[in-house]
Design a protein around this motif. Sequence first.
Motif, short mmCIF file in Angstrom:
data_model
loop_
_atom_site.label_atom_id
_atom_site.label_comp_id
_atom_site.label_asym_id
_atom_site.label_seq_id
_atom_site.Cartn_x
_atom_site.Cartn_y
_atom_site.Cartn_z
N GLU A 54 -1.75 9.46 3.84
CA GLU A 54 -1.17 8.13 3.92
C GLU A 54 -2.29 7.12 4.09
N GLU A 55 -2.15 5.98 3.44
CA GLU A 55 -3.15 4.93 3.60
C GLU A 55 -2.49 3.57 3.49
N PRO A 56 -3.12 2.54 4.07
CA PRO A 56 -2.51 1.21 4.09
C PRO A 56 -2.37 0.60 2.71
N MET A 57 -1.37 -0.26 2.57
CA MET A 57 -1.23 -1.06 1.37
C MET A 57 -2.17 -2.26 1.45
N LEU A 83 -0.77 -2.85 -3.64
CA LEU A 83 -1.25 -1.55 -4.10
C LEU A 83 -1.69 -0.71 -2.91
N SER A 84 -2.00 0.54 -3.17
CA SER A 84 -2.56 1.38 -2.11
C SER A 84 -4.00 0.97 -1.86
N VAL A 132 1.29 3.66 2.27
CA VAL A 132 1.84 4.34 1.12
C VAL A 132 1.39 5.79 1.18
N ALA A 133 2.27 6.70 0.80
CA ALA A 133 1.97 8.12 0.93
C ALA A 133 1.62 8.74 -0.42
N LEU A 134 0.78 9.74 -0.36
CA LEU A 134 0.51 10.62 -1.49
C LEU A 134 1.06 11.99 -1.12
N PHE A 190 -0.60 4.47 -9.84
CA PHE A 190 -0.23 3.94 -8.53
C PHE A 190 -0.48 4.96 -7.45
N SER A 191 -0.25 6.20 -7.72
CA SER A 191 -0.53 7.17 -6.67
C SER A 191 -2.02 7.31 -6.51
#
Length: 223
Positions: free
Chosen positions: A86-89, A166-167, A190-192, A18-19
């Motif tokens: 960070e990137e959109p879901m 999901l990311s 969602v962040a990494l 998921f990450s």
Amino acid sequence: MEFRQLHYFLAVAEELNFSQAARRLNMAPMTLKTYRERFPDVELVVLGMTTEQQVEAIHNKQIQAGFVVPPLQHKAEDVVVETVLEEPMVLALPEAHPLTAQSKVKVRSLANEAFILGQRNSGCGWYDQVIALCRQANFSPQVAQEVNEMQVLLGLVAAGLGVAILSGAAKQFQRSGVVYRDLQPSSTEVALAIAYRMSEQSLILQAFLEIMRETSAFFKQRQ
């Protein structure tokens, strides 16, 4: 520089990948490649762990750092979680689903859908982020399945057993029968993050973190 091992792992394969830190915009591979070029005498040991296992291993000084998806369910006080990207879901749908006709799908329109999620008991923040996103849209998701492999999740979506949030990096997984759509609100991200011990004084780790920040800045400029 002192020769030591930096035990670095991609928990990216954590809970369903998921990450997706290892593949996510190629950030982790680029960081590893740059680090090895600058410090060829340092051995990088890459391990696969769940988020919960990572936090425990960092706290117990078994590893120095790891990629995680915040928020963490259980975080030791001496563990720092630093966001690097960070990137959109995005929404993964069965190809015959009526919502594929829309270029962007409102989260609240998913209230009656069955959801396929990653397993919550591994400590990853992804599960909680999806639940929180749905609750912000005034509904609680109907969780049909919890799985721990990305390909299994996409297989269930393709079979029409549910939808998944999901990311954006998930779009790299082109699976027959699965269609991706952007979500509204588009600001949902969602962040990494990278986790490490606050008290860690290793110069090798500090150098790794600096390269990670350089890579993060590079990818942020491209977004």
